[in-house]
Design an enzyme around this catalytic site. Structure first.
Site, PDB file in Angstrom:
ATOM      1  N   GLU A  32       0.858  -1.196   0.000  1.00  0.00           N
ATOM      2  CA  GLU A  32       0.000   0.000   0.000  1.00  0.00           C
ATOM      3  C   GLU A  32       0.891   1.241   0.000  1.00  0.00           C
ATOM      4  O   GLU A  32       2.090   1.137   0.287  1.00  0.00           O
ATOM      5  CB  GLU A  32      -0.883  -0.003   1.264  1.00  0.00           C
ATOM      6  N   GLU A  38       9.230  -8.389  -3.725  1.00  0.00           N
ATOM      7  CA  GLU A  38       9.088  -9.616  -2.922  1.00  0.00           C
ATOM      8  C   GLU A  38      10.035  -9.584  -1.718  1.00  0.00           C
ATOM      9  O   GLU A  38      10.581 -10.601  -1.304  1.00  0.00           O
ATOM     10  CB  GLU A  38       9.253 -10.865  -3.810  1.00  0.00           C
ATOM     11  N   GLU A  92      17.383  -5.737   2.233  1.00  0.00           N
ATOM     12  CA  GLU A  92      17.483  -5.487   3.681  1.00  0.00           C
ATOM     13  C   GLU A  92      16.503  -6.392   4.436  1.00  0.00           C
ATOM     14  O   GLU A  92      16.834  -6.947   5.490  1.00  0.00           O
ATOM     15  CB  GLU A  92      17.181  -4.005   3.991  1.00  0.00           C
ATOM     16  N   HIS A  99      30.984  -3.766 -22.362  1.00  0.00           N
ATOM     17  CA  HIS A  99      30.504  -3.152 -23.607  1.00  0.00           C
ATOM     18  C   HIS A  99      31.011  -1.722 -23.799  1.00  0.00           C
ATOM     19  O   HIS A  99      30.797  -1.139 -24.870  1.00  0.00           O
ATOM     20  CB  HIS A  99      28.968  -3.108 -23.635  1.00  0.00           C
ATOM     21  N   ALA A 154       2.441   1.265   3.347  1.00  0.00           N
ATOM     22  CA  ALA A 154       2.873  -0.024   3.912  1.00  0.00           C
ATOM     23  C   ALA A 154       3.597  -0.852   2.858  1.00  0.00           C
ATOM     24  O   ALA A 154       2.961  -1.467   2.008  1.00  0.00           O
ATOM     25  CB  ALA A 154       1.661  -0.797   4.448  1.00  0.00           C
ATOM     26  N   GLY A 155       4.937  -0.811   2.891  1.00  0.00           N
ATOM     27  CA  GLY A 155       5.746  -1.594   1.958  1.00  0.00           C
ATOM     28  C   GLY A 155       6.427  -2.727   2.704  1.00  0.00           C
ATOM     29  O   GLY A 155       5.820  -3.769   2.963  1.00  0.00           O
ATOM     30  N   SER A 156       7.672  -2.495   3.131  1.00  0.00           N
ATOM     31  CA  SER A 156       8.395  -3.531   3.894  1.00  0.00           C
ATOM     32  C   SER A 156       7.622  -3.874   5.171  1.00  0.00           C
ATOM     33  O   SER A 156       7.587  -5.030   5.603  1.00  0.00           O
ATOM     34  CB  SER A 156       9.785  -3.015   4.276  1.00  0.00           C
TER      35      SER A 156
HETATM   36  C1  LIG Z   1       8.107  -3.519 -10.246  1.00  0.00           C
HETATM   37  C2  LIG Z   1       7.491  -3.810  -8.900  1.00  0.00           C
HETATM   38  C3  LIG Z   1       6.551  -4.812  -8.791  1.00  0.00           C
HETATM   39  C4  LIG Z   1       5.935  -5.065  -7.557  1.00  0.00           C
HETATM   40  N1  LIG Z   1       4.954  -6.015  -7.487  1.00  0.00           N
HETATM   41  C5  LIG Z   1       4.260  -6.167  -6.331  1.00  0.00           C
HETATM   42  C6  LIG Z   1       3.112  -7.032  -6.276  1.00  0.00           C
HETATM   43  O1  LIG Z   1       2.758  -7.716  -7.242  1.00  0.00           O
HETATM   44  N2  LIG Z   1       2.406  -7.073  -5.115  1.00  0.00           N
HETATM   45  C7  LIG Z   1       2.748  -6.337  -4.025  1.00  0.00           C
HETATM   46  O2  LIG Z   1       2.058  -6.430  -3.009  1.00  0.00           O
HETATM   47  N3  LIG Z   1       3.836  -5.530  -4.037  1.00  0.00           N
HETATM   48  C8  LIG Z   1       4.595  -5.416  -5.160  1.00  0.00           C
HETATM   49  N4  LIG Z   1       5.669  -4.567  -5.208  1.00  0.00           N
HETATM   50  C9  LIG Z   1       6.013  -3.793  -4.035  1.00  0.00           C
HETATM   51  C10 LIG Z   1       7.300  -4.244  -3.376  1.00  0.00           C
HETATM   52  O3  LIG Z   1       7.133  -5.494  -2.777  1.00  0.00           O
HETATM   53  C11 LIG Z   1       7.738  -3.146  -2.410  1.00  0.00           C
HETATM   54  O4  LIG Z   1       8.184  -2.068  -3.210  1.00  0.00           O
HETATM   55  C12 LIG Z   1       8.821  -3.592  -1.428  1.00  0.00           C
HETATM   56  O5  LIG Z   1       8.317  -4.533  -0.543  1.00  0.00           O
HETATM   57  C13 LIG Z   1       9.426  -2.425  -0.661  1.00  0.00           C
HETATM   58  O6  LIG Z   1       8.449  -1.612  -0.124  1.00  0.00           O
HETATM   59  P1  LIG Z   1       8.502  -0.026  -0.378  1.00  0.00           P
HETATM   60  O7  LIG Z   1       8.694   0.190  -1.820  1.00  0.00           O
HETATM   61  O8  LIG Z   1       7.353   0.603   0.290  1.00  0.00           O
HETATM   62  O9  LIG Z   1       9.848   0.440   0.332  1.00  0.00           O
HETATM   63  P2  LIG Z   1      10.033   0.783   1.901  1.00  0.00           P
HETATM   64  O10 LIG Z   1       9.486  -0.322   2.714  1.00  0.00           O
HETATM   65  O11 LIG Z   1       9.550   2.146   2.157  1.00  0.00           O
HETATM   66  O12 LIG Z   1      11.615   0.747   2.017  1.00  0.00           O
HETATM   67  C14 LIG Z   1      12.461   1.837   1.639  1.00  0.00           C
HETATM   68  C15 LIG Z   1      13.890   1.442   2.015  1.00  0.00           C
HETATM   69  O13 LIG Z   1      13.989   1.245   3.428  1.00  0.00           O
HETATM   70  C16 LIG Z   1      14.495  -0.044   3.703  1.00  0.00           C
HETATM   71  N5  LIG Z   1      13.873  -0.590   4.920  1.00  0.00           N
HETATM   72  C17 LIG Z   1      12.551  -0.629   5.223  1.00  0.00           C
HETATM   73  N6  LIG Z   1      12.383  -1.225   6.419  1.00  0.00           N
HETATM   74  C18 LIG Z   1      13.601  -1.581   6.846  1.00  0.00           C
HETATM   75  C19 LIG Z   1      14.087  -2.259   8.008  1.00  0.00           C
HETATM   76  N7  LIG Z   1      13.255  -2.714   8.965  1.00  0.00           N
HETATM   77  N8  LIG Z   1      15.419  -2.449   8.125  1.00  0.00           N
HETATM   78  C20 LIG Z   1      16.267  -2.007   7.180  1.00  0.00           C
HETATM   79  N9  LIG Z   1      15.875  -1.380   6.043  1.00  0.00           N
HETATM   80  C21 LIG Z   1      14.570  -1.173   5.897  1.00  0.00           C
HETATM   81  C22 LIG Z   1      14.121  -0.878   2.474  1.00  0.00           C
HETATM   82  O14 LIG Z   1      14.938  -2.038   2.352  1.00  0.00           O
HETATM   83  C23 LIG Z   1      14.324   0.133   1.366  1.00  0.00           C
HETATM   84  O15 LIG Z   1      15.686   0.196   1.040  1.00  0.00           O
HETATM   85  C24 LIG Z   1       6.330  -4.329  -6.414  1.00  0.00           C
HETATM   86  C25 LIG Z   1       7.310  -3.339  -6.538  1.00  0.00           C
HETATM   87  C26 LIG Z   1       7.880  -3.061  -7.758  1.00  0.00           C
HETATM   88  C27 LIG Z   1       8.912  -1.975  -7.848  1.00  0.00           C
END
Ligand SMILES: Cc1cc2nc3c(=O)[nH]c(=O)nc-3n(C[C@H](O)[C@H](O)[C@H](O)COP(=O)(O)OP(=O)(O)OC[C@H]3O[C@@H](n4cnc5c(N)ncnc54)[C@H](O)[C@@H]3O)c2cc1C
Length: 382
Positions: free
Chosen positions: A126, A362, A366, A337, A129-131
């Site tokens: 969302e 996925e 980290e 290249h 809500a990512g990681s």
């Molecule tokens: C092309 C693409 C396809 C995708 N497909 C899907 C899909 O089909 N379904 C779906 O649900 N999602 C999908 N995603 C989402 C993807 O899983 C998320 O982008 C990913 O989980 C990271 O979440 P975020 O982008 O919000 O980054 P954030 O969670 O905001 O992270 C930002 C940075 O902070 C770091 N970080 C965050 N928390 C911690 C921690 N506790 N310790 C250390 N470092 C941390 C991360 O590693 C990253 O470097 C897709 C993303 C992309 C780019």
């Protein structure tokens, strides 16, 4: 210990390689520029059974073991990593929740349709809500017939074409992991709105969309697992999905090795092919060695899954090692290249862009390290 594929696995892998070279390769540049899969190719991918690779034959699938499935994903990624992720998300995180946690009735209804090519997607991420997926705010409320969902999902791979959306949502505003449930939502359900495709840096033959859910009514029979199982379902789907991303990385790195080695042999500077220079040889040697390491880790995780043994830690290790390796592979092959690698006339330019996301989706690198470290520390009482 047997490192060889059996005859059937070899044959299957070769068939996919031929398909990828014959049908996908001629379309890659155009799909990359257009930012969408060629519809004719999508039909071919469907007709060749790529959307039922992992489902048991009783549900219309091919029932492949995970090692063979991984080889299929790698062969696709060796030509077009976008097509590979489309197939991998469908066969992995998009359908595993139904296969593993859906009722038998739901499996019988939905999996044969998925096998025939009605695409599946996985909607967890969302805007906020990512990681930290457990902080999701998409809501589910009970109704007389099931549940009503409202919220927003982003980065939904396959969403542009998908018929089925596995959606996680928080029930009754209950906080934390235990408040999350999982549902299967059909595309034509009123209130489900599929947004525009993201204009992505790479993997441009694959699509990712946002999704808005406004009072989407979902029948009770389309809940996956029990109420409160949603986070567990999403995490176990991701364990398997990470094996797919590891093989996708292996295939893409193999492509980098293919073009890097060929270019090094063809390109002459100082009167000789640059392949005669030790600096170039070392880049190729490191690339090939790291590629082999990653393939072995992916095979181990896949093999454990096929044995019915625990594989979450190994899947995270394979995904971490292979995705980081693919980034280095693309960087080295582009360096070989020289300036030509920076031009769209050469495939390495696309591989370099495609490789970047492998360390992000996925679960980022980290997050893989967190998963692995948690498992390691637990062995020491931590
Ligand atoms: C092309 C693409 C396809 C995708 N497909 C899907 C899909 O089909 N379904 C779906 O649900 N999602 C999908 N995603 C989402 C993807 O899983 C998320 O982008 C990913 O989980 C990271 O979440 P975020 O982008 O919000 O980054 P954030 O969670 O905001 O992270 C930002 C940075 O902070 C770091 N970080 C965050 N928390 C911690 C921690 N506790 N310790 C250390 N470092 C941390 C991360 O590693 C990253 O470097 C897709 C993303 C992309 C780019």
């Amino acid at each position: 210990m047997d490192f060889d594929l059996n005859e059937q696995q070899e044959m299957f892998t070769k068939g996919v390689r031929d398909f990828a070279r014959g049908e996908i390769a001629p379309r890659c540049a155009k799909m990359d520029a257009a930012g969408i899969i060629d519809p004719e190719l999508l039909d071919m991918v469907r007709d060749h059974g790529f959307f039922g690779l992992c489902f048991p034959e009783t549900y219309g699938g091919l029932g492949l073991d995970t090692v063979t499935y991984g080889r299929v994903v790698a062969e696709l990624a060796r030509v077009d990593a976008g097509v590979a992720i489309m197939v991998s998300v469908h066969n992995g995180v998009g359908s595993f929740p139904i296969l593993q946690f859906g009722s038998e009735e739901l499996r019988r209804e939905v999996l044969p349709r998925m096998s025939k090519g009605e695409l599946a997607s996985f909607c967890v991420t969302e805007p906020g809500a990512g990681s930290d997926a457990a902080s999701m705010t998409t809501r589910a409320e009970r109704t007389e017939t099931g549940y009503r969902l409202s919220g927003e999902k982003i980065w939904v791979t396959n969403g542009y074409h998908a018929q089925f959306f596995v959606v996680t949502a928080r029930l009754d505003n209950e906080p934390g992991h235990d408040g999350i449930s999982a549902f299967l939502v059909d595309r034509d359900t009123p209130g489900l709105m599929v947004g525009a495709k993201e204009d992505k840096m790479g993997l441009r033959s694959s699509d990712a969309v946002s999704l808005v859910l406004e009072n989407v009514d979902v029948p009770g029979a389309r809940r996956l697992g029990e109420e409160g199982d949603g986070f567990k379902i999403a995490m176990s789907a991701l364990d398997g999905g990470r094996i797919g991303v590891a093989y996708q990385s292996v295939g893409l790195a193999q492509a980098c090795l293919d073009v890097g080695a060929r270019y090094a042999i063809e390109r002459e500077q100082f009167g000789k092919p640059i392949a005669t220079k030790q600096a170039i040889q070392w880049m190729l040697a490191d690339l090939a060695t790291e590629l082999e390491q990653a393939r072995l880790l992916a095979d181990k995780a896949a093999w454990l899954k096929d044995q019915g043994r625990s594989y979450g830690r190994e899947a995270a290790m394979a995904k971490l090692a292979a995705s980081e390796m693919a980034g280095r592979a693309a960087d080295r092959a582009l360096q070989i290249h020289g300036g030509y690698g920076y031009s769209k006339d050469y495939d390495i330019e696309r591989y370099y862009r495609d490789a970047r996301v492998l360390r992000i989706y996925e679960g980022t690198s980290e997050i893989q390290r967190l998963v692995i470290a948690r498992s390691v520390l637990s062995e020491y009482g931590g």
